[in-house]
Each structure stands twice: as C-alpha cells, then as structure tokens.
Design an enzyme around this catalytic site. Structure first.
Site, PDB file in Angstrom:
ATOM      1  N   GLU A 129     134.805 -73.898  96.760  1.00 55.87           N
ATOM      2  CA  GLU A 129     136.005 -74.733  96.697  1.00 55.87           C
ATOM      3  C   GLU A 129     135.614 -76.207  96.595  1.00 55.87           C
ATOM      4  O   GLU A 129     136.287 -76.989  95.923  1.00 55.87           O
ATOM      5  CB  GLU A 129     136.916 -74.503  97.911  1.00 55.87           C
ATOM      6  CG  GLU A 129     137.414 -73.077  98.094  1.00 55.87           C
ATOM      7  CD  GLU A 129     138.018 -72.441  96.844  1.00 55.87           C
ATOM      8  OE1 GLU A 129     138.346 -73.158  95.888  1.00 55.87           O
ATOM      9  OE2 GLU A 129     138.146 -71.204  96.821  1.00 55.87           O
ATOM     10  N   HIS A 132     134.765 -76.777  93.019  1.00 60.21           N
ATOM     11  CA  HIS A 132     135.985 -76.864  92.213  1.00 60.21           C
ATOM     12  C   HIS A 132     136.659 -78.226  92.399  1.00 60.21           C
ATOM     13  O   HIS A 132     137.085 -78.859  91.434  1.00 60.21           O
ATOM     14  CB  HIS A 132     136.966 -75.743  92.584  1.00 60.21           C
ATOM     15  CG  HIS A 132     136.414 -74.374  92.321  1.00 60.21           C
ATOM     16  ND1 HIS A 132     137.032 -73.230  92.758  1.00 60.21           N
ATOM     17  CD2 HIS A 132     135.307 -73.972  91.666  1.00 60.21           C
ATOM     18  CE1 HIS A 132     136.315 -72.179  92.382  1.00 60.21           C
ATOM     19  NE2 HIS A 132     135.261 -72.609  91.728  1.00 60.21           N
ATOM     20  N   TYR A 138     135.530 -84.929  88.494  1.00 59.00           N
ATOM     21  CA  TYR A 138     134.789 -85.205  87.257  1.00 59.00           C
ATOM     22  C   TYR A 138     135.734 -85.268  86.050  1.00 59.00           C
ATOM     23  O   TYR A 138     135.612 -86.145  85.184  1.00 59.00           O
ATOM     24  CB  TYR A 138     133.728 -84.112  87.105  1.00 59.00           C
ATOM     25  CG  TYR A 138     132.913 -84.145  85.833  1.00 59.00           C
ATOM     26  CD1 TYR A 138     132.141 -85.262  85.494  1.00 59.00           C
ATOM     27  CD2 TYR A 138     132.892 -83.048  84.983  1.00 59.00           C
ATOM     28  CE1 TYR A 138     131.379 -85.266  84.336  1.00 59.00           C
ATOM     29  CE2 TYR A 138     132.132 -83.048  83.828  1.00 59.00           C
ATOM     30  CZ  TYR A 138     131.378 -84.157  83.504  1.00 59.00           C
ATOM     31  OH  TYR A 138     130.620 -84.153  82.354  1.00 59.00           O
ATOM     32  N   GLU A 201     145.392 -67.895  95.701  1.00 59.09           N
ATOM     33  CA  GLU A 201     144.273 -67.800  94.753  1.00 59.09           C
ATOM     34  C   GLU A 201     144.507 -66.675  93.748  1.00 59.09           C
ATOM     35  O   GLU A 201     144.092 -66.766  92.601  1.00 59.09           O
ATOM     36  CB  GLU A 201     142.958 -67.555  95.491  1.00 59.09           C
ATOM     37  CG  GLU A 201     142.549 -68.684  96.409  1.00 59.09           C
ATOM     38  CD  GLU A 201     141.122 -68.518  96.923  1.00 59.09           C
ATOM     39  OE1 GLU A 201     140.931 -67.696  97.841  1.00 59.09           O
ATOM     40  OE2 GLU A 201     140.218 -69.180  96.395  1.00 59.09           O
ATOM     41  N   HIS A 238     136.683 -64.702  95.014  1.00 57.21           N
ATOM     42  CA  HIS A 238     137.370 -65.121  96.243  1.00 57.21           C
ATOM     43  C   HIS A 238     138.505 -64.148  96.603  1.00 57.21           C
ATOM     44  O   HIS A 238     138.713 -63.828  97.771  1.00 57.21           O
ATOM     45  CB  HIS A 238     137.957 -66.532  96.082  1.00 57.21           C
ATOM     46  CG  HIS A 238     136.914 -67.564  95.771  1.00 57.21           C
ATOM     47  ND1 HIS A 238     137.217 -68.856  95.453  1.00 57.21           N
ATOM     48  CD2 HIS A 238     135.556 -67.470  95.733  1.00 57.21           C
ATOM     49  CE1 HIS A 238     136.091 -69.520  95.234  1.00 57.21           C
ATOM     50  NE2 HIS A 238     135.077 -68.704  95.394  1.00 57.21           N
TER      51      HIS A 238
HETATM   52 MN    MN Z   1     138.990 -70.094  95.459  1.00 57.16          MN
HETATM   53 FE    FE Z   2     138.857 -72.675  93.860  1.00 60.21          FE
END
Ligand code: MN
Ligand code: FE
Length: 361
Positions: A129, A132, A138, A201, A238
């Site tokens: 995470e 991410h 970025y 998620e 995940h």
């Molecule tokens: Mn995740």
């Molecule tokens: Fe994620």
C-alpha cells in the site's frame, strides 16, 4: 522425538511434541501471545506462499517512464476532457484510499491476529500500500497536478467522501485491546475483514481500474496504465489475503457465521456496490470514446458477485456476464514482452539469489 518439516525447498528439524503444541496454539485470533516472531511450525501456509509471491511481484514507480503521459496530459488534441477527468478522479481517490487500507492493516488487522505468519504477510501487504501511495505521488508530480486538489477531492466530492466513510466506520472502533473472545467483537472484526478485502479492495477499486485500463488499451496514459496494471495484480493478492483470513477465522470460530451475520455482509456488499455505481457516474458523467458507463456498472455487479461467492455467500445477480474479459488478462504481466520485463526479472533473480545464499549458510 524429532520430526522434519518441509517448507518449499527448505527442510527443518523440530522437536515434535513442542512443535505440535506450538502448532495447536496458533490461531487467527486468541492464539498464543508471544513476543517472539516464530514462523515455524507453519500453520497458515497460504500466508507464507502469498508473502513469497507478493515479494516476487515487487515493482518501483520510478522505473516506469511518464514522458508520454505528460505529453498527452498537456496536449489539447490527443486526449479528451473526460479522459483527463477520469485520471483526476483516479489520483484523487487512490491517493488517500491506499493509505486508509494500509492504516487499517497496521492498526487493526495486524494487531489483532496472533499467528506470526499472518503478521508476516500483512506486513508485506501494508508495504505494498505504501508503494501504491508512492506511485500516486509520482503520477501527481510528473503530470504537475496540484496535490491539494487531490486532497480536496477526498473531502469535497460527495461520492468519494461516502466511499471513505463506508470503510472507515468499520475500522475506527477496533483497536488492539478489544476482547476478541466476545462474539460481538469477533463479528466486528470479521466485518472489517469483509469490508476492506471484498467490498473496498475487491469491488470499490474496480470502477477506476476498469476506466483507467480502458484508456491504457487505447494507448492513452501508458505510464499510469502500467502502474495500475501492477497495482491490480497486487490488489488481487490482497483480496486473497483478506479472504483467507476471513475463511480461517470462521473455520476456527463457527459461532461468528450466523444467518443474520451473513445477511449483514450481503447488505454491506449491496451498499458498497451502490456507492461504487454513484462514484462511476461521477467519473464518467458522459460516455466517451470506447467508454460506456452502463458497461462499468455491469462490471461492478459482476465483480461484487465474484467476491460474495469467494467467501461462500450467494451472488446478487446470478449468471451476470463480465463485459470486460480483457481486463483479467491485464494482470498477466509476466508473459508479456515489454520494457519493464527486464526489471521484473532482475527483482525476481535477486530474491532467488538471496534464497540460494541463505541455503548455503
Ligand atoms: Mn491493496
Ligand atoms: Fe493498494
């Protein structure tokens, strides 16, 4: 008496009686409290296996070039305002959503589970995470988007705010000192696992995954699309971590899985789907080239049913078709030839090399 344990390519010799005692004391919740982090003997082998494959998928945002994305972002002709709006919604939603997931893992789930191999995979999950969240940073800095705009979206766009409120309300009440021998608390924890893994998620990330990867398929925003492909592959692991946690929790605590609790989970999924559909309508207020909001709404119904079935609950729309069969292939990154493959191979090589040197010690 000694006995041999085989884990992957490694072999361990353990005192059998002590190993059996330690094994029996391992539980998802209410297991042996220990200050040590002893993975052996391994009880939840799925957790160790997922930890290994998550590690093998490692990626770094800066390895993905953003030049083409920046050109397109600035071009008045190459992309439409709808395309640009979808990217903005992606930046706005995910910048904060990744952090909410990571926070729930570190402050709720990883604190409440007791078996060390579960803490191990959750540590990797939280780290992904962070990657991410860093990839969003970025993207925002490459495109030159004002970061405060992204922050404001999380509070001011009503459909984003409601998705946020839906998940955080199952997280705020849970902390490490709660008594998990009480049925009510066990169900609160099970609900947290379901909401974060299967609803958030597992379902509420997929509207934007579908839209951003549809743009990528039209050669729009190749760098952002590439990062979302890697993110999608991580998210599928995940979802599996949280699904396995929930299934093993129920297995060890069958009192949790009452009819009324199962109905409550199905209702939560219905709510998650409604929130996601309202969000999709905000992301795609008008149909754009190759993007029809009707297809994305159907896709969410399809995905939600896969999540319900994954945890043994009845689907809401039996027989519904996947309007985007190509999206599943987007995760199949290893097989494809591209600029990034060399780097993935390098990461995998370096991790297998360290495994070899460990074995030689
Ligand atoms: Mn995740
Ligand atoms: Fe994620």
């Amino acid at each position: 008496m000694e006995s041999t344990y085989q884990i992957g390519s490694r072999t361990f010799v353990l005192d059998q009686q002590k190993a059996e005692e330690a094994f029996a004391a391992k539980k998802v919740i209410n297991g042996r409290e220990t200050m040590t982090f002893n993975l052996l003997p391994l009880k939840y082998s799925w957790a160790y296996d997922l930890y290994r494959s998550m590690k093998a998928n490692h990626w770094e945002p800066e390895d993905i070039p953003m030049q083409k994305d920046v050109e397109q972002w600035r071009s008045p002709t190459e992309i439409s305002d709808v395309d640009r709006w979808i990217i903005r919604m992606g930046l706005g939603y995910f910048s904060a959503a990744e952090g909410i997931v990571g926070d729930n893992i570190l402050h709720v789930v990883r604190e409440l589970v007791t078996a060390p191999e579960l803490k191990l995979v959750l540590g990797r999950h939280a780290h992904e995470e962070n990657i991410h969240a860093d990839s969003l940073l970025y993207m925002i800095s490459s495109l030159g988007v004002n970061p405060h705009e992204c922050e404001a979206m999380f509070e001011q766009i009503e459909t984003i705010r409601r998705k946020n409120e839906f998940v955080t309300r199952t997280s705020h009440g849970l902390r490490r000192d709660m008594d998990l021998t009480e049925l009510e608390n066990k169900q609160l924890f099970a609900k947290n696992l379901f909401v974060f893994g299967q609803c958030m998620e597992g379902t509420q990330f997929y509207g934007l995954f579908g839209m951003i990867l549809s743009l990528y398929r039209q050669n729009k925003f190749p760098g952002i699309g590439q990062m979302f492909r890697y993110t999608l592959r991580d998210e599928s692991n995940h979802i599996e971590v949280f699904r396995n946690l929930l299934m093993d929790l129920i297995d060890e605590n069958p009192d949790v899985w009452t009819d009324s609790f199962r109905r409550e989970l199905v209702d939560l999924m219905k709510e998650a789907v409604e929130l996601e559909k309202a969000f999709i309508r905000d992301c795609l207020p008008v149909n754009a080239v190759g993007l029809s909001s009707e297809e994305f709404l159907q896709y969410i119904d399809y995905i939600a049913d896969r999540r319900l079935e994954g945890v043994g609950l009845e689907p809401l729309h039996p027989g519904i078709q996947n309007p985007f069969p190509w999206l599943a292939e987007m995760m199949d990154i290893a097989k494809e030839q591209n600029f990034f493959e060399g780097r993935v191979t390098e990461y995998q090589k370096s991790s297998s090399l360290s495994a070899v040197s460990d074995d030689e010690l």
